[in-house]
Design an enzyme around this catalytic site. Structure first.
Site, PDB file in Angstrom:
ATOM      1  N   LEU A 130       0.824  -1.373  -0.061  1.00 18.65           N
ATOM      2  CA  LEU A 130      -0.063   0.090  -0.046  1.00 18.65           C
ATOM      3  C   LEU A 130       1.088   1.147  -0.010  1.00 18.65           C
ATOM      4  O   LEU A 130       1.339   1.937   1.152  1.00 18.65           O
ATOM      5  CB  LEU A 130      -1.021   0.158   1.045  1.00 18.65           C
ATOM      6  CG  LEU A 130      -2.137   1.083   1.287  1.00 18.65           C
ATOM      7  CD1 LEU A 130      -2.892   1.073  -0.083  1.00 18.65           C
ATOM      8  CD2 LEU A 130      -2.815   1.093   2.489  1.00 18.65           C
ATOM      9  N   HIS A 131       1.399   1.897  -1.221  1.00 12.94           N
ATOM     10  CA  HIS A 131       2.439   2.612  -1.468  1.00 12.94           C
ATOM     11  C   HIS A 131       1.988   4.200  -0.758  1.00 12.94           C
ATOM     12  O   HIS A 131       2.584   4.624  -0.083  1.00 12.94           O
ATOM     13  CB  HIS A 131       2.678   2.729  -2.711  1.00 12.94           C
ATOM     14  CG  HIS A 131       3.014   1.597  -3.482  1.00 12.94           C
ATOM     15  ND1 HIS A 131       4.212   0.992  -3.150  1.00 12.94           N
ATOM     16  CD2 HIS A 131       2.443   0.649  -4.512  1.00 12.94           C
ATOM     17  CE1 HIS A 131       4.482  -0.385  -3.856  1.00 12.94           C
ATOM     18  NE2 HIS A 131       3.458  -0.391  -4.576  1.00 12.94           N
TER      19      HIS A 131
END
Ligand code: RIB
Ligand code: CA
Length: 307
Positions: free
Chosen positions: A235-236
């Site tokens: 989950l950047h």
């Protein structure tokens, strides 16, 4: 006091979570959201952003920006985000973008700001770079630049480069040279923040709001990454926003960072000197670890606050 920020993005399934986190967090005052082409074309990232802010009942202005990098051709990444950028999840359409091109709006906000503004970049750096390079004196009104960008090891779009850095390496180089603090949430950090089916299921127990449900639906479309044994997907973008809200969830190290701007296979690589081997000036702060449990708890808590 809330931190005044401008959020520049390219939604994007992870950008969607970052936008909702920013809108739901009283620690931030989102002055504007600016949009670039990136994960998918601007013809999708812009309506995606408008739909997401409308879903959150947000009045934060959304401005269209660059649909291509400073140099070279635009290349999208539909393999992760789907052809529409949100994994095929159809949201009610949002309104119209607020007049004013991203780079002009960023400059206007900085020019008029009573206090320095934090720039958050979670897409290609084009809009931020255009603003700062066309009016360099405005860097005095930039408190810091917080990016999801780069990697000190393996890339995700080429073996050498992370997607945002690779998409506009000259843009990122301009930010690194602007003289203001730059904070990186790299791929090595975001790899510690895997969205898993179990974490999505936990989010769903936090409430029944349309934003929470939409984010869970969108995140459920992201392919589980074989790079992480198909356990989840990194989950950047929320990592960059979350650092501003809960810095205690992270550890960081000051490093020198340079860009590979060459034409070859390592173009777009961020050369992050974690062990100061070059002796170059420490021009960036690189986030090294994140408390993933705390991060996902923060996200669930804030998503549940939205409509
Ligand atoms: O490499 C990951 C980054 O590229 C994220 O910001 C994702 O949304 C894409 O823009
Ligand atoms: Ca992004």
């Amino acid at each position: 006091m809330p931190i005044p920020v401008i959020l520049d993005c390219d939604p994007g399934t992870d950008d969607a979570v970052a936008i909702m986190l920013a809108l739901a967090s009283p620690e931030l005052t989102v002055l504007a959201i600016t949009v670039a082409g990136g994960n998918v074309g601007l013809n999708s990232t812009l309506p995606n952003t408008l739909a997401l802010t409308a879903l959150a009942n947000s009045t934060v202005p959304v401005h269209a920006g660059a649909d291509r990098p400073l140099i070279g051709q635009f290349v999208s990444e539909p393999r992760v985000h789907g052809a529409d950028g949100l994994g095929g999840v159809v949201l009610p359409p949002g309104g119209s973008p607020t007049p004013g091109l991203a780079a002009d709006v960023i400059r206007r906000i900085l020019r008029d700001a009573a206090e320095p503004v934090t720039l958050i970049g979670i897409g290609p750096a084009t809009n931020l770079a255009l603003a700062l390079t066309t009016e360099p004196t405005l860097t005095t009104k930039v408190k810091q630049i917080v990016l999801m960008s780069g990697a000190w090891a393996e890339g995700n779009v080429t073996p050498a480069a992370e997607f945002n850095a690779w998409s506009d390496p000259e843009g990122l180089a301009i930010l690194l040279a602007c003289g203001r603090p730059v904070v990186f949430a790299t791929l090595e950090l975001t790899a510690q923040a895997l969205t898993t089916p179990a974490r999505i299921a936990t989010w769903r127990t936090r409430g029944n709001g349309r934003c929470l449900r939409a984010i869970c639906d969108i995140q459920s479309t992201v392919p589980l990454s074989p790079r992480f044994s198909s356990l989840g997907a990194p989950l950047h973008d929320p990592c960059a926003v979350a650092w501003l809200i809960r810095p205690e969830l992270f550890t960081a190290r000051d490093c020198s960072v340079r860009m590979d701007l060459g034409p070859g296979p390592s173009r777009g690589r961020t050369l992050i000197d974690r062990w100061n081997r070059t002796g170059d000036p420490l021009n960036a702060t690189v986030l090294e670890t994140v408390d993933a449990v705390g991060l996902f708890e923060l996200l669930g808590e804030r998503l549940a606050l939205l409509p």
